[in-house]
Design an enzyme around this catalytic site. Structure first.
Site, PDB file in Angstrom:
ATOM      1  CG  HIS A  80      -0.416   0.018   2.535  1.00  0.00           C
ATOM      2  ND1 HIS A  80      -0.156   1.183   3.223  1.00  0.00           N
ATOM      3  CD2 HIS A  80      -0.082  -0.989   3.376  1.00  0.00           C
ATOM      4  CE1 HIS A  80       0.320   0.888   4.420  1.00  0.00           C
ATOM      5  NE2 HIS A  80       0.380  -0.418   4.546  1.00  0.00           N
ATOM      6  CG  ASP A 197       2.821  -0.074   7.870  1.00  0.00           C
ATOM      7  OD1 ASP A 197       2.367  -0.424   6.767  1.00  0.00           O
ATOM      8  OD2 ASP A 197       2.136  -0.019   8.902  1.00  0.00           O
ATOM      9  CD  GLU A 231      -2.861  -1.642   5.494  1.00  0.00           C
ATOM     10  OE1 GLU A 231      -2.870  -2.655   6.220  1.00  0.00           O
ATOM     11  OE2 GLU A 231      -2.370  -0.549   5.861  1.00  0.00           O
ATOM     12  CD  GLU A 232      -1.255   2.443   7.634  1.00  0.00           C
ATOM     13  OE1 GLU A 232      -1.904   1.980   8.591  1.00  0.00           O
ATOM     14  OE2 GLU A 232      -0.056   2.183   7.451  1.00  0.00           O
ATOM     15  CG  ASP A 252       1.827  -4.028   5.569  1.00  0.00           C
ATOM     16  OD1 ASP A 252       2.617  -3.234   6.120  1.00  0.00           O
ATOM     17  OD2 ASP A 252       0.649  -3.732   5.300  1.00  0.00           O
ATOM     18  CG  HIS A 332       1.262   1.980  12.844  1.00  0.00           C
ATOM     19  ND1 HIS A 332      -0.111   2.014  12.872  1.00  0.00           N
ATOM     20  CD2 HIS A 332       1.588   1.438  11.637  1.00  0.00           C
ATOM     21  CE1 HIS A 332      -0.607   1.506  11.752  1.00  0.00           C
ATOM     22  NE2 HIS A 332       0.418   1.143  10.986  1.00  0.00           N
TER      23      HIS A 332
END
Length: 396
Positions: A80, A197, A231-232, A252, A332
């Site tokens: 993504h 990510d 995606e997030e 990922d 994250h």
């Protein structure tokens, strides 16, 4: 297992320098979910340079096509383009901006970050600060205030001391905020950056495409390289698939943390995440490829995690999915991985694209028991015999 799954898979040389350079350029393009047009154009231009045909959905998800030695059942790989970010919730009376997060991430990692705010007319620079930011004023309260998005505010690099000043400058509720990635590649091979990510995963896929093209190797079957844009926020691969795709491998990050088996080296193969187990047979095919070609790997299971695979299944697609990862420490947050993990992932991706499709019967969405696999691990020979059956293209 010298010739796994009916075809001689060749371990392809990965251009690591290209992969790192592509990542550096990609990660500097702001792309919080909902603000992804620029990064879509960037990736589209690179696909054109590599000579790979592609199509876009209405909102900008990319489906690139690598023609295979046979048509189908087709397979896909996906990563993504969108990242975490923030949005303006309120113009505050003190001339600062209240924020809400885009995606799920802690305000702890926003405190002190430099960022760009995109208004309707222009962009501004600024800093995200805790409400009590001055040690000379608040002393120990700087350390004891709670961590929450309601306890941070964005200080704009402009003359703004009231909400009216912000309005005059053109700020509005709903303005996008992109936090600086601050990438750094060390001589020891570590990469530190926000948004590994999944921009590192995108770089792996582009390095895979380049390696296959330069080695003049066609995938075993038609393969779609997918790049999603939401995606997030849980949407991901829900709108870029079609019925001919029988297998999809997601790339990922793997969570390197206490209690997890993921590492910043080799490939982490995820067995299950919060959306449930990944496909039994596809996951084990990837493990077999690692073992047959001496690629370091480890298995892991994730708790608070979902990926493009989950959105693909939940939107009604009947396909086998798997998740292969580069290990990321502090996911994250301010993330770190290693080039060994990215290179290993690209090598596995090339091997997978060369391998036979799992089951020829998957060319049809519905069928009889004939050719349907078994999970009896003592009956390995019959499973492999079934998996190496010549795939057939779907009718029509």
């Amino acid at each position: 297992m010298n010739k796994p799954f009916g075809v001689s898979s060749k371990r392809v040389v990965i251009d690591v320098e290209y992969m790192v350079d592509f990542f550096r350029r990609l990660v500097e393009i702001p792309s919080p979910t909902g603000y992804t047009d620029q990064v879509v154009h960037f990736c589209g231009r690179e696909l054109e340079r590599l000579g790979v045909p592609f199509e876009l959905t209405r909102r900008g998800a990319i489906r690139a096509t690598l023609a295979g030695r046979s048509r189908g059942p087709a397979r896909a790989m996906v990563s993504h383009l969108d990242t975490l970010g923030a949005m303006v919730k309120r113009l505050k009376e003190n001339g600062r901006l209240e924020l809400v997060p885009i995606g799920t991430w802690s305000a702890r990692f926003a405190e002190g970050a430099r960022c760009t705010i995109f208004t309707d007319q222009k962009s501004f620079r600024g800093t995200i600060l805790p409400l009590k930011a001055s040690g000379h004023t608040f002393n120990e309260e700087v350390d004891t205030q709670p961590v929450a998005w309601t306890n941070v505010e964005l200080r704009v690099d402009a003359v703004a001391y009231r909400a009216e000043d912000l309005q005059r400058l053109g700020f509005n509720i709903g303005d996008y905020v992109a936090v600086d990635p601050n990438p750094e590649v060390s001589t020891s091979g570590y990469i530190n950056s926000r948004y590994l990510d999944d921009k590192a995963g995108v770089a792996v896929m582009f390095a895979t495409i380049k390696a296959m093209k330069e080695a003049r190797i066609k995938p075993r079957v038609d393969t779609y390289m997918l790049f999603t844009i939401a995606e997030e926020i849980g949407v991901g691969a829900s709108s870029v698939l079609h019925g001919a795709i029988a297998e999809m491998v997601t790339i990922d990050n793997g969570t390197v943390a206490p209690g997890q088996a993921s590492r910043e080296s080799g490939v982490t193969i995820c067995m299950s995440d919060s959306a449930g187990p990944f496909d039994f047979h596809l996951t084990r095919r990837l493990i077999q490829l690692c073992e047959a070609h001496d690629i370091q790997y480890q298995r892991d299971a994730f708790r608070f995690y979902r990926s493009d695979s989950a959105s693909a299944i939940e939107s009604g697609n009947d396909l086998r999915t798997a998740l292969i990862c580069f290990g990321v420490d502090s996911s994250h947050g301010y993330e770190r991985t290693h080039l060994h993990s990215l290179r290993s992932l690209a090598e596995l991706s090339c091997l997978y694209l060369q391998s036979d499709i799992l089951f020829g019967r998957d060319a049809q969405e519905l069928g009889s028991l004939d050719g349907f696999p078994t999970q009896d691990t003592e009956d390995v020979e019959s499973v492999e015999a079934t998996s190496s059956a010549e795939p057939t293209a779907p009718e029509g």
